[in-house]
Design a protein around this motif. Sequence first.
Motif, PDB file in Angstrom:
ATOM      1  N   ARG A 102       9.056   0.933  -3.016  1.00 23.99           N
ATOM      2  CA  ARG A 102       8.746   1.599  -1.740  1.00 23.99           C
ATOM      3  C   ARG A 102       7.958   2.889  -1.977  1.00 23.99           C
ATOM      4  NH1 ARG A 102      13.872  -0.247  -0.511  1.00 23.99           N
ATOM      5  NH2 ARG A 102      14.839   1.764  -0.952  1.00 23.99           N
ATOM      6  N   HIS A 103       8.307   3.619  -3.026  1.00 23.38           N
ATOM      7  CA  HIS A 103       7.584   4.846  -3.381  1.00 23.38           C
ATOM      8  C   HIS A 103       6.123   4.525  -3.695  1.00 23.38           C
ATOM      9  CE1 HIS A 103       6.697   8.351  -6.132  1.00 23.38           C
ATOM     10  NE2 HIS A 103       7.071   8.940  -5.011  1.00 23.38           N
ATOM     11  N   LEU A 104       5.900   3.485  -4.492  1.00 25.55           N
ATOM     12  CA  LEU A 104       4.529   3.076  -4.822  1.00 25.55           C
ATOM     13  C   LEU A 104       3.791   2.582  -3.580  1.00 25.55           C
ATOM     14  CD1 LEU A 104       5.139   1.251  -8.225  1.00 25.55           C
ATOM     15  CD2 LEU A 104       4.253   3.567  -7.852  1.00 25.55           C
ATOM     16  N   ASN A 105       4.502   1.904  -2.676  1.00 26.65           N
ATOM     17  CA  ASN A 105       3.867   1.437  -1.435  1.00 26.65           C
ATOM     18  C   ASN A 105       3.357   2.595  -0.584  1.00 26.65           C
ATOM     19  OD1 ASN A 105       4.055  -1.325  -1.874  1.00 26.65           O
ATOM     20  ND2 ASN A 105       6.053  -1.485  -0.879  1.00 26.65           N
ATOM     21  N   ARG A 106       4.076   3.715  -0.597  1.00 24.95           N
ATOM     22  CA  ARG A 106       3.608   4.892   0.155  1.00 24.95           C
ATOM     23  C   ARG A 106       2.275   5.379  -0.415  1.00 24.95           C
ATOM     24  NH1 ARG A 106       9.371   6.115   0.412  1.00 24.95           N
ATOM     25  NH2 ARG A 106       9.317   7.381  -1.469  1.00 24.95           N
ATOM     26  N   MET A 107       2.181   5.375  -1.745  1.00 26.07           N
ATOM     27  CA  MET A 107       0.921   5.785  -2.377  1.00 26.07           C
ATOM     28  C   MET A 107      -0.192   4.799  -2.063  1.00 26.07           C
ATOM     29  SD  MET A 107       1.988   7.215  -6.073  1.00 26.07           S
ATOM     30  CE  MET A 107       3.735   6.980  -6.246  1.00 26.07           C
ATOM     31  N   LEU A 108       0.118   3.504  -2.098  1.00 16.64           N
ATOM     32  CA  LEU A 108      -0.893   2.481  -1.804  1.00 16.64           C
ATOM     33  C   LEU A 108      -1.404   2.628  -0.375  1.00 16.64           C
ATOM     34  CD1 LEU A 108       0.706  -0.630  -3.546  1.00 16.64           C
ATOM     35  CD2 LEU A 108      -1.388   0.582  -4.227  1.00 16.64           C
ATOM     36  N   TRP A 109      -0.501   2.944   0.542  1.00 13.43           N
ATOM     37  CA  TRP A 109      -0.913   3.110   1.936  1.00 13.43           C
ATOM     38  C   TRP A 109      -1.906   4.267   2.070  1.00 13.43           C
ATOM     39  CZ3 TRP A 109      -0.770   6.734   5.812  1.00 13.43           C
ATOM     40  CH2 TRP A 109      -1.011   6.265   7.100  1.00 13.43           C
ATOM     41  N   ILE A 110      -1.597   5.396   1.451  1.00 10.27           N
ATOM     42  CA  ILE A 110      -2.491   6.557   1.521  1.00 10.27           C
ATOM     43  C   ILE A 110      -3.842   6.238   0.889  1.00 10.27           C
ATOM     44  CG2 ILE A 110      -2.872   8.897   0.627  1.00 10.27           C
ATOM     45  CD1 ILE A 110       0.117   9.393   1.066  1.00 10.27           C
ATOM     46  N   LEU A 111      -3.814   5.624  -0.294  1.00 10.64           N
ATOM     47  CA  LEU A 111      -5.079   5.277  -0.953  1.00 10.64           C
ATOM     48  C   LEU A 111      -5.857   4.245  -0.151  1.00 10.64           C
ATOM     49  CD1 LEU A 111      -3.994   5.217  -4.698  1.00 10.64           C
ATOM     50  CD2 LEU A 111      -5.503   6.874  -3.580  1.00 10.64           C
ATOM     51  N   GLY A 112      -5.153   3.329   0.494  1.00  9.62           N
ATOM     52  CA  GLY A 112      -5.819   2.334   1.337  1.00  9.62           C
ATOM     53  C   GLY A 112      -6.546   2.974   2.513  1.00  9.62           C
TER      54      GLY A 112
END
Length: 173
Positions: A102-112
Motif C-alpha cells: 500500500r505504501h508503494l501504491n501511494r508512490m505509484l499514484w503520485i508518479l502516475g
Amino acid sequence: MFMMWNFDKEEKWLNEMAAKGLALVSVGACRYDFEDCVPGSYQVRLELLDNLPSHPESHCYIRFLEETGVEHVGTLLRWVYFRKQSTDAPFDLFSDIDSRIRHLNRMLWILGVLFGMNLINVANLLVQFITWEYSGTLVIVIVCALLLLLITYGFVRIMLKKNRLKRERRLHE
C-alpha cells in the motif's frame, strides 16, 4: 538528495548517520539537521502518508505513533520522518507485506499523476513547436521529456519493488 523511489536508501543513510552518533532532528528541502547522540541510539523510518500531514487523519496517525514512543522529526510534503530510541525490538512502521505494498501504491499514484501531467505538457509543447516553429520551445520539450523519462524510471523502480513484495507474499501464503 534522494528521489522518491530511493526512500529505502534515504532511510538506510539516516540510520547509518544515527549509528555514527548523529541523530536526525529536522528535515527540509535538500536539508537534514542532526544532533550528537550516543551512536546507535536511534532508528529512523520514513513514510509517505495518504494525506498531507496537516490533514486530521494524518494528524491522528502521527499522534498515535507518538503515544507509542515514536518521535515525529519532521515532514516534507507528504513524507513524514520518525525516529525512535533503539531497543531490542525493531522499529518498523509496516506490520506486514500488504502495508508495504500500500505504501508503494501511494508512490505509484503520485508518479502516475506527475507522468500524466508531464506527458500532456510535452505533447502540448511539441504541437506548439511544430505549428509555430519556435526553436525556444524545443529546449523546453527536451527538458520536459527528460523529466518524463526520470519519472518513468522511478515508476518502474517502485513497480519492481512492489512485484518483489508480491512474490514474497505468495511464498508465505
